[in-house]
Design a protein around this motif. Structure first.
Motif, PDB file in Angstrom:
ATOM      1  N   ASN A   1       0.818  -1.220   0.000  1.00 36.60           N
ATOM      2  CA  ASN A   1       0.000   0.000   0.000  1.00 36.60           C
ATOM      3  C   ASN A   1       0.858   1.279   0.000  1.00 36.60           C
ATOM      4  O   ASN A   1       0.576   2.229   0.739  1.00 36.60           O
ATOM      5  CB  ASN A   1      -0.949   0.009   1.208  1.00 36.60           C
TER       6      ASN A   1
ATOM      7  N   THR B   1       2.341   0.240   4.333  1.00 40.26           N
ATOM      8  CA  THR B   1       2.092  -0.740   5.391  1.00 40.26           C
ATOM      9  C   THR B   1       3.253  -1.728   5.403  1.00 40.26           C
ATOM     10  O   THR B   1       3.592  -2.315   4.371  1.00 40.26           O
ATOM     11  CB  THR B   1       0.778  -1.487   5.141  1.00 40.26           C
TER      12      THR B   1
ATOM     13  N   LYS C   1       1.299   0.743  10.115  1.00 36.98           N
ATOM     14  CA  LYS C   1       1.222   1.896   9.216  1.00 36.98           C
ATOM     15  C   LYS C   1       2.460   2.753   9.449  1.00 36.98           C
ATOM     16  O   LYS C   1       2.657   3.305  10.541  1.00 36.98           O
ATOM     17  CB  LYS C   1      -0.051   2.701   9.490  1.00 36.98           C
TER      18      LYS C   1
ATOM     19  N   ASP D   1       2.299   3.735  13.206  1.00 38.73           N
ATOM     20  CA  ASP D   1       0.910   3.713  13.690  1.00 38.73           C
ATOM     21  C   ASP D   1       0.498   5.053  14.282  1.00 38.73           C
ATOM     22  O   ASP D   1      -0.102   5.134  15.366  1.00 38.73           O
ATOM     23  CB  ASP D   1       0.733   2.594  14.714  1.00 38.73           C
TER      24      ASP D   1
END
Length: 821
Positions: free
Chosen positions: A572, A584, A589, A628
């Motif tokens: 991604n 990702t 993330k 994240d």
């Protein structure tokens, strides 16, 4: 580097460009006639004719016929230059083979005739010079399954040298005939003893008959071209400079014949001969043409020198070993051997061996560059001591060197806005001169003293001869040709000729920072992480940045590789222009980018942000890592200033140009680099669209140039009045710019401004001389000084002055060849 431009489109129609080399043009009026003839032809969307290069650049619709266009300009009295190729053809065995080869060649646009010979396995092809090259003809033969090989291909510079040689021969012939005539006629005015000597020896009539015979030889021999072309232009109702010479010399000659062989037809006081004027006019103008041809050749030497860098032979590896082939025959994918000391024939990549290569021509790098398997090679560069085996990737017109030559030729053939005035004047100049000459004749016949007829003729002829628009036609193209040629030698390539005039007027030059003012090779110098180890932070960031081409991204990846870190798989991936990248990794993330990017993600860390402020104040660029949604690391990079950046900025300031720096980096880092470079105006934290906005604001002061090298600089390069793309930058950047600076030296930006100003100044000097010369001397030729001091201008002296005006313009333009900075 592909320097070519895509074909233009008009209303969904794809146009193609073509070049015709045209002979016989001698002044701006000729240019106007040829352009008018071409633009009115079917299928021609635009035509740009250049007197200095003797070329017409055409934008053509599919239905256009080059041969018909050539015929059209020939009917106007300006023949299209033709070129003959001798091509070896292997595989022909019968008459049918001959017919196939001839048919294939005749289908090529620009081919006028083609004959194949089975006895010597050759094809002779006559083409329109500039419209067809060897590679096109070879491809047509090969498509019929025959094997072409070059036999002879004359270079354009050789054609110019041959023309100069012809003019030199004709001048000396004309001088040999004119000198005795001038001595007989002018000597009589200077010395009574000299005047009486020929008559005492030869009688009264013999010297006159001798002068008539010699003048006839001069006009019918070396001067014949003027009458052929001049009267042809008069018949078409489009008189040119040749018409002025033909009328002037012809009138003096015919009048003198009457005075010599039928004197009773003329009034007694008007029985004077002017053979010396007719002969000297032709000799002086041929001298000017010869010297012009030599000067044009010198102005064209920049392109010739570039072309000479292309090797003639390539060692191509075949199954049986390496064979020597003409470089035109190298194909994409061929394996080419490059031996020590040899030039590289085409563009490609090293597949075997190691060496150092001198690439100063293309990159400006003074030191040889180490080459190993996988490294690119540029055609025209020179191998040093090692052996290299390369795979050809770009050949023929696709090579970087060919692209540079196209750029220079395109710029030299362009028309600058300043030339518009000269074009307008020269379009009406010759008819105006004919009218002035007729008026001069009438005024002297009506108001002049006796012998009125003789005086009227002399002054009318003087007007015709002295008012040649050659200098006006050469003023702009000669300077543009020399200036852009000198620019190519300095590594400054103008993709558009009119960019030169715009660049001369810039008030501000804005530089990108990374890769332009700085080395563009940053290194990771500091790393601080929270809640994870330094290696973990670096591996995550490098994994995401491995998908990016940003210089700081490459520095991160290189740092991870140097530590031997494995980078996990990425999913991604997303690029946020001017901010950073996200992806990702292992279900987490990950975001890497600027402080602004972190703020947009609400990923804050006061400690890391404070650390970044300290590092930025020291001149470092900083990236953050967020995991994240939480900032967990900061990376600091050092990108040193290029050694010549401060010199470039100082030089521009001496030229009176403001200097600004535009960057997406943090303000603290940008200010630290700007202080080192001497840049006082800094705009930091900019996205690509932000750079465009700043340039629009700067343009309120006057024209703005922008120098950059990256993909993200393309919008700014396109938005600036003049885009200056660093030659080491991205293909997109070069395509968006009007000027390409070979290599990575920012001093070239300052040189480009100085060169453009010097060229434009040269053009203005030329135009001032060309216009001023006619403004001052045409009234003198009409006899304006006669009522005050009895001065009349001899037509022969008018011819000399006319030749000198063109030579002055060319000599002034050639001064640009010595431009240094």
């Amino acid at each position: 580097m592909d320097c070519g431009d895509p074909p233009p489109h008009i209303s969904g129609m794809t146009l193609h460009t073509a070049t015709l080399e045209i002979e016989g043009m001698t002044c701006g009026a000729c240019v106007a006639h040829v352009e008018k003839a071409l633009k009115s032809a079917p299928g021609v969307r635009d035509a740009r004719v250049n007197l200095a290069t003797e070329r017409a650049e055409l934008d053509l619709a599919p239905e256009a016929n080059l041969a018909a266009l050539a015929q059209r300009v020939e009917e106007e009295g300006y023949p299209a230059r033709r070129q003959t190729f001798e091509i070896g053809v292997g595989g022909m065995s019968c008459g049918a083979c001959v017919a196939h080869v001839e048919k294939a060649l005749k289908k090529v646009p620009g081919v006028l005739s083609a004959t194949a010979n089975l006895a010597n396995n050759r094809a002779t092809v006559e083409v329109l010079a500039g419209a067809v090259d060897y590679a096109t003809l070879a491809a047509a033969i090969r498509a019929e399954d025959y094997e072409p090989s070059p036999v002879e291909n004359a270079e354009p510079l050789e054609t110019r040298e041959k023309e100069a040689a012809r003019l030199k021969r004709d001048f000396w012939l004309a001088a040999a005939g004119a000198v005795p005539v001038v001595a007989l006629e002018m000597g009589a005015h200077m010395s009574h003893d000299f005047a009486s000597a020929p008559h005492a020896t030869l009688g009264h009539q013999t010297p006159m008959f001798l002068a008539a015979a010699l003048t006839t030889f001069v006009l019918a021999g070396p001067g014949r071209r003027f009458f052929k072309l001049g009267f042809g232009s008069l018949r078409r109702g489009a008189p040119d400079m040749n018409a002025l010479v033909a009328l002037g010399a012809g009138a003096a000659y015919l009048y003198s014949l009457l005075a010599t062989f039928a004197p009773n037809i003329l009034p007694e006081g008007a029985r004077h001969s002017y053979f010396e004027s007719a002969a000297a006019i032709v000799a002086f103008i041929l001298l000017g043409r010869w010297l012009e041809a030599r000067a044009k050749g010198r102005a064209a030497q920049a392109i010739a020198a570039l072309g000479a860098l292309q090797p003639k032979i390539a060692h191509v590896r075949r199954e049986t070993g390496a064979i020597d082939l003409p470089v035109e025959e190298v194909r994409v994918g061929d394996l080419v051997e490059i031996r020590p000391g040899e030039p590289i024939p085409v563009d490609g990549v090293v597949v075997e061996g190691a060496s150092h290569v001198d690439e100063a021509l293309m990159t400006g790098e003074s030191l040889p560059v180490a080459k190993k398997p996988g490294d690119p090679l540029i055609g025209g560069a020179v191998n040093s001591a090692g052996f290299l085996l390369m795979r050809a990737e770009k050949v023929g017109a696709g090579t970087a060197l060919a692209g540079i030559i196209r750029l220079v030729e395109g710029a030299q053939g362009a028309k600058l806005p300043i030339q518009a005035l000269a074009d307008k004047v020269t379009a009406i100049f010759v008819p105006t001169v004919l009218g002035i000459a007729a008026l001069t004749f009438a005024l002297w016949m009506i108001f002049g003293p006796e012998p009125a007829l003789s005086l009227a003729l002399v002054n009318a002829v003087s007007v015709l001869i002295i008012a040649c628009p050659c200098a006006m036609g050469l003023a702009t193209p000669a300077a543009l040709m020399t200036g852009t040629g000198r620019g190519a030698q300095l590594g400054i390539l103008f993709r558009r000729g009119d960019a030169l005039q715009t660049l001369a007027g810039v008030k501000t030059v804005a530089f990108d920072k990374t890769g332009t003012l700085t080395e563009g090779k940053p290194q990771l110098t500091a790393l601080r992480a929270e809640n994870l180890s330094d290696d973990e932070a670096l591996a995550l960031a490098a994994a995401v940045e491995s998908r990016s081409e940003h210089p700081l991204a490459r520095a991160l990846v290189e740092a991870a590789h140097a530590r031997g870190l494995a980078t996990p798989d990425v999913e991604n991936f997303a690029y946020q222009p001017g901010l950073g990248v996200a992806a990702t990794v292992g279900g987490k993330k990950i975001a890497v980018g600027s402080g602004e990017f972190m703020a947009a993600l609400s990923a804050h860390s006061p400690a890391l942000e404070a650390e970044a402020e300290v590092l930025a104040g020291q001149g470092a660029s900083c990236f953050f890592l967020a995991v994240d949604g939480r900032a967990t690391a900061v990376f600091a990079f050092s990108d040193p200033l290029r050694p010549s950046s401060a010199q470039a900025v100082a030089t521009l300031k001496k030229l009176g140009v403001d200097v600004a720096m535009l960057t997406g980096d943090r303000a603290a880092t940008a200010n630290a680099i700007a202080a080192q470079a001497g840049v006082s105006e800094v705009f930091a934290g900019l996205k690509p669209e932000g750079k465009v906005e700043i340039l629009q604001n700067l343009s309120l002061r006057g024209p703005v140039a922008f120098a950059g090298d990256g993909v993200n600089d393309a919008p700014a390069l396109a938005a600036a009045d003049v885009g200056l793309a660093m030659g080491t930058g991205s293909e997109i950047a070069r395509a968006s710019a009007e000027v390409v600076l070979v290599g990575a030296d920012p001093v070239k930006a300052a040189q480009a401004v100085a060169l453009s100003r010097a060229t434009l100044r040269n053009i203005k000097q030329n135009l001032f001389w060309a216009f001023g010369y006619n403004v001052v001397l045409v009234p003198v030729a009409m006899g304006a000084l006669y009522p005050w001091n009895g001065t009349l201008l001899n037509p022969a002296l008018g011819a000399a002055a006319m030749a000198c005006s063109s030579l002055f313009v060319l000599a002034n333009a050639l001064r640009l060849r010595s431009f240094a900075s």
